[in-house]
Scaffold this motif. Structure first.
Motif, short mmCIF file in Angstrom:
data_model
loop_
_atom_site.label_atom_id
_atom_site.label_comp_id
_atom_site.label_asym_id
_atom_site.label_seq_id
_atom_site.Cartn_x
_atom_site.Cartn_y
_atom_site.Cartn_z
N PHE A 1 12.07 2.25 0.29
CA PHE A 1 12.32 0.81 0.15
C PHE A 1 13.52 0.57 -0.77
O PHE A 1 13.80 1.36 -1.66
CB PHE A 1 11.10 0.09 -0.43
CG PHE A 1 9.88 0.14 0.44
CD1 PHE A 1 9.96 0.32 1.81
CD2 PHE A 1 8.61 0.01 -0.13
CE1 PHE A 1 8.83 0.36 2.61
CE2 PHE A 1 7.47 0.04 0.66
CZ PHE A 1 7.59 0.22 2.03
N TYR A 2 14.18 -0.55 -0.55
CA TYR A 2 15.22 -0.99 -1.49
C TYR A 2 14.56 -1.32 -2.82
O TYR A 2 13.41 -1.76 -2.88
CB TYR A 2 15.96 -2.20 -0.96
CG TYR A 2 16.83 -1.92 0.25
CD1 TYR A 2 17.95 -1.10 0.15
CD2 TYR A 2 16.53 -2.50 1.48
CE1 TYR A 2 18.75 -0.85 1.26
CE2 TYR A 2 17.32 -2.25 2.60
CZ TYR A 2 18.43 -1.42 2.48
OH TYR A 2 19.21 -1.17 3.57
N GLU B 1 12.78 6.56 -8.55
CA GLU B 1 11.86 7.54 -7.96
C GLU B 1 10.94 6.89 -6.93
O GLU B 1 10.64 7.48 -5.88
CB GLU B 1 11.05 8.21 -9.07
CG GLU B 1 11.87 9.14 -9.94
CD GLU B 1 11.14 9.60 -11.17
OE1 GLU B 1 11.49 10.67 -11.71
OE2 GLU B 1 10.22 8.88 -11.63
N LEU B 2 10.49 5.66 -7.22
CA LEU B 2 9.65 4.95 -6.26
C LEU B 2 10.44 4.59 -5.00
O LEU B 2 9.91 4.66 -3.89
CB LEU B 2 9.09 3.68 -6.91
CG LEU B 2 7.99 3.91 -7.95
CD1 LEU B 2 7.71 2.63 -8.73
CD2 LEU B 2 6.72 4.40 -7.27
N ALA B 3 11.69 4.23 -5.18
CA ALA B 3 12.53 3.90 -4.02
C ALA B 3 12.73 5.14 -3.14
O ALA B 3 12.68 5.05 -1.91
CB ALA B 3 13.87 3.36 -4.50
N GLN B 4 12.93 6.28 -3.78
CA GLN B 4 13.10 7.52 -3.02
C GLN B 4 11.81 7.91 -2.29
O GLN B 4 11.84 8.37 -1.15
CB GLN B 4 13.53 8.65 -3.96
CG GLN B 4 13.80 9.97 -3.24
CD GLN B 4 14.29 11.05 -4.19
OE1 GLN B 4 14.24 10.88 -5.41
NE2 GLN B 4 14.77 12.15 -3.65
N ALA B 5 10.66 7.71 -2.96
CA ALA B 5 9.38 8.09 -2.36
C ALA B 5 8.98 7.18 -1.21
O ALA B 5 8.34 7.63 -0.24
CB ALA B 5 8.29 8.08 -3.43
N THR B 6 9.34 5.90 -1.28
CA THR B 6 8.90 4.94 -0.27
C THR B 6 9.96 4.62 0.78
O THR B 6 9.63 4.17 1.87
CB THR B 6 8.50 3.61 -0.94
OG1 THR B 6 9.64 3.07 -1.63
CG2 THR B 6 7.36 3.82 -1.92
N LEU C 1 0.83 -1.21 0.00
CA LEU C 1 0.00 0.00 0.00
C LEU C 1 0.86 1.26 0.00
O LEU C 1 0.51 2.26 -0.62
CB LEU C 1 -0.93 -0.01 1.22
CG LEU C 1 -2.01 -1.09 1.21
CD1 LEU C 1 -2.76 -1.11 2.53
CD2 LEU C 1 -2.99 -0.87 0.06
N THR C 2 2.00 1.20 0.69
CA THR C 2 2.93 2.33 0.66
C THR C 2 3.44 2.57 -0.75
O THR C 2 3.57 3.71 -1.21
CB THR C 2 4.12 2.07 1.61
OG1 THR C 2 3.62 1.90 2.95
CG2 THR C 2 5.11 3.22 1.59
#
Length: 200
Positions: A37-38, A30-35, A13-14
């Motif tokens: 997560f690795y 960009e998704l890694a930076q926003a969340t 969900l994150t």
């Protein structure tokens, strides 16, 4: 409660929440930076979400929302009955004006896009069902749109109106007068008896 939490579900969900942005598609970085997560974790989460069409991966490797979020959004408020009535008018508004047409709902201190129709133009406001932003003024549900413009009209003439029709697009292209006229016609059509409203 803490014991009711499912870590993998919350991570998925994150990842989905990261798509609540003006950008249509995001890179893995960009998704890694926003969340936070690795990338390896994200790839596993996105793989599961992709199988259920919550996200889609394009040929250039970027990720975007799939069809499932919009499909589910249409199943709750404003309800199937209202959605069935409003969506054809939004489709017509987008086709006639070349701008993004939407049904907005004020919910407390937030505004949410409930339904939307995008024009064929590549230069457009990418507004999708489920998008939310803070409400600054109960009489003005527009979001901040750098370089863009939005014209809104309440679905009902009332000071506390919660549902609004809108047209939005590039600031230099969207005509406020033309947009207001088109929105007024759509609102009048929605208020007409079903026998005259059947074909927008």
């Amino acid at each position: 409660m803490a014991q009711d939490r499912v870590e993998a579900v919350e991570r998925a969900l994150t990842a989905l929440e990261a798509f609540d942005t003006d950008r249509e598609a995001l890179t893995l970085a960009e998704l890694a930076q926003a969340t936070g997560f690795y990338k390896s974790t994200l790839l596993r989460l996105l793989g599961s979400l992709e199988r259920f069409d919550y996200v889609q991966r394009s040929a250039d490797g970027r990720w975007r929302l799939g069809a499932s979020p919009g499909r589910l959004a249409r199943r709750h408020a404003p309800g199937r009955h209202l959605a069935a009535r409003v969506q054809p008018w939004l489709d017509r508004l987008a086709a006639e004006t070349g701008e993004t047409a939407a049904l907005l709902e004020i919910r407390g201190d937030q505004v949410e896009c409930r339904l939307a129709a995008l024009p064929a133009s590549e230069l457009r406001h990418e507004l999708r069902p489920g998008r939310r932003w803070p409400l600054a003024d109960p009489a003005d549900p527009r979001p901040p749109l750098p370089g863009g413009a939005m014209v809104c009209l309440p679905l009902e003439d009332a000071a506390d109106a919660s549902l609004w029709l809108s047209l939005s697009g590039p600031a230099g292209r969207l005509s406020t007068a033309r947009a207001h006229q088109a929105l007024s016609r759509a609102r009048d059509g929605l208020a007409a008896p079903r026998t005259t409203e059947a074909t927008p």
